[in-house]
Scaffold this motif. Structure first.
Motif, PDB file in Angstrom:
ATOM      1  N   ASN A 157      15.889 -45.659 110.889  1.00 53.22           N
ATOM      2  CA  ASN A 157      16.368 -44.082 111.047  1.00 53.22           C
ATOM      3  C   ASN A 157      17.649 -43.788 112.116  1.00 53.22           C
ATOM      4  OD1 ASN A 157      15.001 -43.264 108.979  1.00 53.22           O
ATOM      5  ND2 ASN A 157      12.960 -43.272 110.108  1.00 53.22           N
ATOM      6  N   GLU A 158      17.258 -44.463 113.374  1.00 56.64           N
ATOM      7  CA  GLU A 158      18.222 -44.120 114.386  1.00 56.64           C
ATOM      8  C   GLU A 158      19.533 -44.705 113.626  1.00 56.64           C
ATOM      9  OE1 GLU A 158      17.423 -46.210 118.056  1.00 56.64           O
ATOM     10  OE2 GLU A 158      15.448 -45.346 118.173  1.00 56.64           O
ATOM     11  N   ILE A 200      20.514 -44.813 110.813  1.00 57.27           N
ATOM     12  CA  ILE A 200      21.175 -43.790 109.696  1.00 57.27           C
ATOM     13  C   ILE A 200      21.676 -42.631 110.272  1.00 57.27           C
ATOM     14  CG2 ILE A 200      20.357 -42.339 107.693  1.00 57.27           C
ATOM     15  CD1 ILE A 200      18.235 -44.380 107.021  1.00 57.27           C
ATOM     16  N   ASN A 201      21.093 -42.072 111.286  1.00 59.08           N
ATOM     17  CA  ASN A 201      21.444 -40.861 111.943  1.00 59.08           C
ATOM     18  C   ASN A 201      22.845 -40.983 112.755  1.00 59.08           C
ATOM     19  OD1 ASN A 201      19.172 -39.523 111.216  1.00 59.08           O
ATOM     20  ND2 ASN A 201      17.922 -40.024 113.071  1.00 59.08           N
ATOM     21  N   LYS A 202      23.002 -42.279 113.155  1.00 59.63           N
ATOM     22  CA  LYS A 202      24.254 -42.493 113.756  1.00 59.63           C
ATOM     23  C   LYS A 202      25.389 -42.708 112.831  1.00 59.63           C
ATOM     24  CE  LYS A 202      22.537 -45.743 117.481  1.00 59.63           C
ATOM     25  NZ  LYS A 202      22.741 -47.155 117.702  1.00 59.63           N
ATOM     26  N   GLY A 203      25.075 -42.453 111.385  1.00 60.48           N
ATOM     27  CA  GLY A 203      25.969 -42.404 110.289  1.00 60.48           C
ATOM     28  C   GLY A 203      26.300 -43.747 109.505  1.00 60.48           C
ATOM     29  N   GLU A 204      25.478 -44.708 110.092  1.00 58.29           N
ATOM     30  CA  GLU A 204      25.545 -46.214 109.288  1.00 58.29           C
ATOM     31  C   GLU A 204      25.439 -46.030 107.790  1.00 58.29           C
ATOM     32  OE1 GLU A 204      27.060 -48.115 110.480  1.00 58.29           O
ATOM     33  OE2 GLU A 204      26.899 -48.300 112.816  1.00 58.29           O
ATOM     34  N   LYS A 207      16.934 -44.657 100.835  1.00 51.82           N
ATOM     35  CA  LYS A 207      16.389 -44.622 101.958  1.00 51.82           C
ATOM     36  C   LYS A 207      14.797 -44.873 101.874  1.00 51.82           C
ATOM     37  CE  LYS A 207      15.218 -41.819 105.973  1.00 51.82           C
ATOM     38  NZ  LYS A 207      13.803 -41.598 105.952  1.00 51.82           N
ATOM     39  N   ASP A 263      21.028 -53.390 117.569  1.00 52.25           N
ATOM     40  CA  ASP A 263      20.098 -52.540 116.763  1.00 52.25           C
ATOM     41  C   ASP A 263      19.121 -53.331 115.931  1.00 52.25           C
ATOM     42  OD1 ASP A 263      20.212 -50.155 118.346  1.00 52.25           O
ATOM     43  OD2 ASP A 263      21.671 -49.463 117.281  1.00 52.25           O
ATOM     44  N   ASP A 269      11.706 -46.752 112.658  1.00 51.55           N
ATOM     45  CA  ASP A 269      12.462 -45.655 113.500  1.00 51.55           C
ATOM     46  C   ASP A 269      13.785 -46.373 114.067  1.00 51.55           C
ATOM     47  OD1 ASP A 269      10.267 -44.012 113.848  1.00 51.55           O
ATOM     48  OD2 ASP A 269       9.518 -44.999 115.885  1.00 51.55           O
ATOM     49  N   SER A 301      26.063 -52.107 115.851  1.00 49.06           N
ATOM     50  CA  SER A 301      24.731 -51.879 115.110  1.00 49.06           C
ATOM     51  C   SER A 301      24.013 -53.356 115.039  1.00 49.06           C
ATOM     52  CB  SER A 301      24.731 -51.407 113.629  1.00 49.06           C
ATOM     53  OG  SER A 301      25.070 -50.054 113.692  1.00 49.06           O
TER      54      SER A 301
END
Length: 342
Positions: free
Chosen positions: A242-243, A245-249, A329, A221, A239, A218
């Motif tokens: 959010n990417e 977070i969606n990866k599970g971080e 968030k 990113d 964005d 990460s």
């Protein structure tokens, strides 16, 4: 615009063009493919005389032209390589625009005895070379090669060959896990292989070794996120968050990485003002020189006051995230928006 498979087919058939422009994220892969052109064109016995390498960060058009115009020595052709030719980027300063304009004119009638090769590195994975109008214009007189990341079996095979060259065998399961876990950049991959080999000296590499030794993916990113903050691009910054977070971080981990990034930029900015060079700073922050170079460039986009306030925002947000009465968030989004306004 062709890919590496298209380039390989042309080289195997002996069909070499007069000029090439490479663009991609991985400098090692780009250089390996440039070497194929050099090896096919220049006799190794006279390579020092018929292969010229120029720094695209400071080269002038006259230097490029003179290198190309000079006749080859005991050979039909010579190769001139201009590395990190940032004047090929979509947006450059006035000096870069001038060099690019002169190059476009020159390539309309280049000398037949020279192959001119140029390349530049994409800023990040979100940059699309197909939208670079300079590359589109150059396609009329040069072969533009888009260098994508290696994937699947090609990636496994290449990484395994690096382990073998260094005298270490890695199991197929561990190899695949390593490739999936490490950042897909061969400068980074080779460094991480060296670390793994040193750590596992005298025994086999295990999955646990890989987990323990690899840095968090990460981080790359977060570099992009902070870069978008420097450009005041709020939507793209959020964005990326959010990417992640969606990866599970975990949000606390994301915040910690952002805070670390701002802290490093502050230290680097201080070091630059004290006259320290890239290698000195790389040792201080314990990062490779090529990553330090990117951080040095990013640090110049912020003032000391901005970096200080960004670090303070991270600390204040951390306190809120540790409380139960706040939407985590939402607080992260507020923090990112706040950093854009400091």
């Amino acid at each position: 615009m062709i890919d590496l498979d298209g380039l390989d087919n042309s080289i195997k058939k002996g069909k070499l063009e007069g000029s090439y422009v490479f663009v991609g994220l991985d400098e090692m892969i780009i250089n390996e493919n440039i070497d194929k052109i050099i090896d096919k064109t220049v006799d190794g016995q006279f390579k020092d005389l018929n292969y010229i390498k120029l720094d695209g960060m400071k080269v002038t058009f006259d230097e490029m032209m003179n290198a190309c115009e000079t006749l080859p020595f005991f050979s039909e052709k010579k190769v001139v390589v201009v590395f990190r030719a940032n004047f090929l980027r979509d947006k450059t300063d006035a000096a870069g625009t001038k060099v690019y304009s002169q190059l476009v004119e020159y390539l309309k009638n280049p000398p037949p005895h020279c192959i001119l090769v140029l390349y530049y590195l994409q800023n990040d994975k979100r940059e699309n070379p197909n939208r670079n109008k300079k590359l589109t214009a150059l396609e009329k007189s040069a072969t533009v090669v888009k260098v994508d990341k290696l994937k699947g079996e090609k990636l496994y095979k290449k990484v395994n060959s690096i382990f073998e060259e260094k005298g270490k065998i890695i199991g197929k399961v561990e190899l695949r896990y390593f490739c999936e876990a490490v950042e897909n950049n061969f400068n980074i991959i080779e460094r991480e292989i060296d670390k793994l080999i040193s750590y596992t000296e005298g025994r086999d590499i295990t999955r646990e070794d890989i987990i323990k030794m690899l840095p968090h993916k990460s981080e790359d990113d977060v570099f992009d996120l902070v870069d978008f903050i420097s450009q005041k691009k709020s939507e793209k910054s959020i964005d990326i968050m959010n990417e992640l977070i969606n990866k599970g971080e975990n949000l606390m981990l994301i915040l910690s990485l952002i805070q670390t990034q701002f802290t490093m930029l502050y230290k680097i900015k201080l070091g630059i003002d004290k006259g320290k060079n890239k290698d000195d700073l790389a040792k201080e922050i314990r990062r490779p020189a090529f990553i330090c170079e990117k951080l040095m460039s990013q640090s110049r986009k912020f003032s000391y006051k901005q970096l200080y306030n960004c670090m303070k925002l991270c600390i204040d947000t951390e306190k809120k995230l540790k409380s139960t009465g706040f939407d985590k968030k939402t607080e992260m989004e507020i923090m990112i928006m706040s950093t854009l306004m400091v």
